[in-house]
Write a protein that holds these residues in place. Structure first.
Motif, PDB file in Angstrom:
ATOM      1  N   ILE A  44     -14.707  35.713  25.384  1.00 28.59           N
ATOM      2  CA  ILE A  44     -13.666  35.407  24.400  1.00 28.59           C
ATOM      3  C   ILE A  44     -13.001  34.075  24.732  1.00 28.59           C
ATOM      4  O   ILE A  44     -12.718  33.256  23.840  1.00 28.59           O
ATOM      5  N   GLU A  45     -12.752  33.816  26.019  1.00 32.47           N
ATOM      6  CA  GLU A  45     -12.163  32.532  26.419  1.00 32.47           C
ATOM      7  C   GLU A  45     -13.062  31.374  26.017  1.00 32.47           C
ATOM      8  O   GLU A  45     -12.576  30.336  25.551  1.00 32.47           O
ATOM      9  N   PHE A  46     -14.354  31.545  26.203  1.00 37.18           N
ATOM     10  CA  PHE A  46     -15.296  30.491  25.819  1.00 37.18           C
ATOM     11  C   PHE A  46     -15.245  30.247  24.316  1.00 37.18           C
ATOM     12  O   PHE A  46     -15.233  29.097  23.855  1.00 37.18           O
ATOM     13  N   VAL A  49     -11.997  28.290  23.398  1.00 41.90           N
ATOM     14  CA  VAL A  49     -11.985  26.855  23.706  1.00 41.90           C
ATOM     15  C   VAL A  49     -12.900  26.095  22.747  1.00 41.90           C
ATOM     16  O   VAL A  49     -12.601  24.961  22.355  1.00 41.90           O
ATOM     17  N   VAL A  50     -14.009  26.722  22.348  1.00 40.43           N
ATOM     18  CA  VAL A  50     -14.876  26.088  21.340  1.00 40.43           C
ATOM     19  C   VAL A  50     -14.127  25.977  20.009  1.00 40.43           C
ATOM     20  O   VAL A  50     -14.212  24.952  19.314  1.00 40.43           O
ATOM     21  N   LEU A  51     -13.362  27.017  19.672  1.00 43.39           N
ATOM     22  CA  LEU A  51     -12.559  26.979  18.445  1.00 43.39           C
ATOM     23  C   LEU A  51     -11.511  25.880  18.525  1.00 43.39           C
ATOM     24  O   LEU A  51     -11.291  25.153  17.543  1.00 43.39           O
ATOM     25  N   TYR A  96     -11.024  22.651  30.458  1.00 39.54           N
ATOM     26  CA  TYR A  96     -11.035  24.103  30.211  1.00 39.54           C
ATOM     27  C   TYR A  96     -12.430  24.584  29.830  1.00 39.54           C
ATOM     28  O   TYR A  96     -12.836  25.687  30.218  1.00 39.54           O
ATOM     29  N   LEU A  97     -13.173  23.777  29.079  1.00 39.93           N
ATOM     30  CA  LEU A  97     -14.540  24.156  28.718  1.00 39.93           C
ATOM     31  C   LEU A  97     -15.399  24.294  29.967  1.00 39.93           C
ATOM     32  O   LEU A  97     -16.175  25.255  30.102  1.00 39.93           O
ATOM     33  N   ARG A 103     -16.728  30.298  34.486  1.00 35.19           N
ATOM     34  CA  ARG A 103     -16.314  31.702  34.473  1.00 35.19           C
ATOM     35  C   ARG A 103     -17.432  32.596  33.952  1.00 35.19           C
ATOM     36  O   ARG A 103     -17.712  33.662  34.507  1.00 35.19           O
ATOM     37  N   LEU A 104     -18.088  32.156  32.886  1.00 38.26           N
ATOM     38  CA  LEU A 104     -19.185  32.939  32.344  1.00 38.26           C
ATOM     39  C   LEU A 104     -20.283  33.126  33.383  1.00 38.26           C
ATOM     40  O   LEU A 104     -20.850  34.205  33.534  1.00 38.26           O
TER      41      LEU A 104
END
Length: 457
Positions: A44-46, A49-51, A96-97, A103-104
């Motif tokens: 969800i975090e990924f 950040v893409v959004l 952050y990306l 993290r992934l």
């Protein structure tokens, strides 16, 4: 009572590890669910950040030299140029990306590492508040401008996703970081320009200008606090339910080692506590196996070696039985009693029992121990259920059909065969196999003998 227990766990800090008293294997099962939750959070975090990258790419870049003279009185034209040229938003999003991708990788390839879970909370809000802070530069407005940014709603997403881990402490940490971060954002607005009276108590002026209504900002922080506490309490309760579900699931797995899997599921799903007599009557095909020459074998081998041989034999024989849809009901000495169509329904139970018998003989022929087993198969009405006392129960099958299957297994020695089956089994299985009639046997309750068959090679 439940509320008292929950609040006690919450305020005493015991919500951090409610499963401390569980056996290690149960803890590992809970941990597996938490790892899955952390993987969802990282995903969800990924996506977020893409959004953010997409929204930033589509948003207008309002500063230009032509509008520079109309600029924010907080900065000179040269200062605004320097701030815009520095492009803090792309830098923040890039950092952050990179963190989100890392993290992934960590949650999927090093799932037991947990240090980044806490860091990600700080990173989430640092990114979010950093982006909000940049709005007053991007749109050349006083800092109070960013306090009205709808992007603040992402705060509740970043708090809510922590509930996926089923640990209230992560939700609480997210809430604390959110409140402290927004308090710092408000403090920056209030104290960055002491000479400018930005604070107002007029709600209309607050909505129609860049004025600051401290009450509105406190409302936001109070909402963050209550959302955090409600989620933390909900997660504490959900964690109890998770542990109960894990314990029940493990209990079913453990119970299935002693009774058939379907019976174990029926027991755990029963609305009332099961008792002796719990069961059903159904036509089923019974398969009975016994090792040829086991008495001589047991005299030749030591008890330790004999147990190892038996366990190996059982594993070889059990595999084709289960693969063909059968259920092993008993291991007795060197014998195995299996049923088809009880307790698990199977319309082709006779055919599948014969297939299992053939597969058993093929598996043993290839096995290094080279044991020989005789098999009897019979179809008839069978009762399967729990027997025993109120404190100790076992699952078993009863009926003349079971006795006849055992009798047919013993008759193999007389007819020099390895598989014998009854007339009823042959009739239900159909002409799929090549049968050979070998004799007759008297069945209890019948005046006429019934034919018995073996299978042609």
């Amino acid at each position: 009572m439940v509320w008292k227990k929950l609040t006690s766990q919450f305020f005493q800090g015991n919500f951090v590890s409610l499963s401390n008293e569980l056996p290690e294997r149960f803890k590992q099962a809970v941990q597996r669910q938490q790892i899955i939750g952390e993987q969802l959070i990282a995903g969800i975090e990924f996506v977020i950040v893409v959004l953010f990258w997409l929204l930033y790419s589509l948003s207008p870049k309002t500063f230009s030299k032509a509008t520079g003279d109309l600029a924010n009185p907080l900065f000179s034209y040269e200062e605004v140029v320097q701030l815009v040229q520095a492009e803090p938003v792309p830098w923040a999003l890039s950092i952050y990306l990179g963190f989100a991708v890392s993290r992934l990788w960590l949650v999927y390839y090093r799932p037991k590492d947990n240090w980044h879970a806490h860091l990600s909370i700080v990173m989430d809000f640092a990114l979010l508040y950093g982006l909000i802070w940049c709005f007053h530069i991007q749109y050349q407005q006083p800092p109070s401008f960013y306090l009205k940014a709808p992007t603040l709603l992402y705060v509740f997403i970043f708090i809510a996703i922590r509930s996926l881990r089923f640990e209230a402490r992560f939700v609480l940490l997210a809430g604390i970081v959110a409140v402290v971060g927004w308090l710092m954002m408000v403090a920056y607005v209030v104290f960055s320009q002491p000479g400018m009276p930005m604070i107002t108590r007029d709600y209309v002026a607050y909505l129609t200008s860049n004025s600051v209504l401290l009450g509105a900002e406190f409302d936001k922080m109070i909402t963050m606090v209550f959302v955090t506490l409600i989620l933390a309490l909900a997660i504490t309760r959900a964690r109890f339910l998770l542990i109960e579900a894990v314990v029940e699931s493990q209990a079913v797995e453990d119970l299935a080692r002693f009774v058939p899997t379907q019976v174990a599921k029926n027991i755990t799903r029963a609305e009332q506590r099961v008792a002796a007599g719990y069961g059903e009557v159904r036509e089923a095909t019974m398969l009975f196996t016994d090792i040829a020459g086991f008495t001589s074998l047991s005299e030749e081998l030591s008890p330790e070696t004999l147990i190892q041989v038996l366990n190996h034999y059982f594993s070889v024989v059990a595999q084709p039985i289960e693969a063909c849809g059968g259920t092993i009901n008993q291991f007795q000495g060197d014998a195995i009693l299996a049923s088809f169509n009880l307790p698990t329904a199977d319309d082709d139970h006779a055919k599948h029992a014969i297939e299992a018998a053939l597969a058993i003989q093929q598996a043993l022929a290839k096995d290094q121990i080279a044991l020989t087993t005789r098999i009897g198969i019979n179809t008839g009405l069978v009762v399967g259920g729990l027997v025993g006392t109120k404190d100790r129960l076992t699952y078993t099958v009863h009926g003349d059909a079971v006795n006849l299957a055992a009798r047919l297994e013993a008759l193999n020695k007389q007819y020099s065969t390895l598989i014998l089956l009854s007339e009823r089994t042959r009739s239900l299985a159909g002409e799929v196999f090549d049968y050979q009639r070998v004799g007759e046997v008297q069945v209890r309750g019948r005046t006429q003998p019934t034919s018995i068959y073996t299978l042609c090679e």
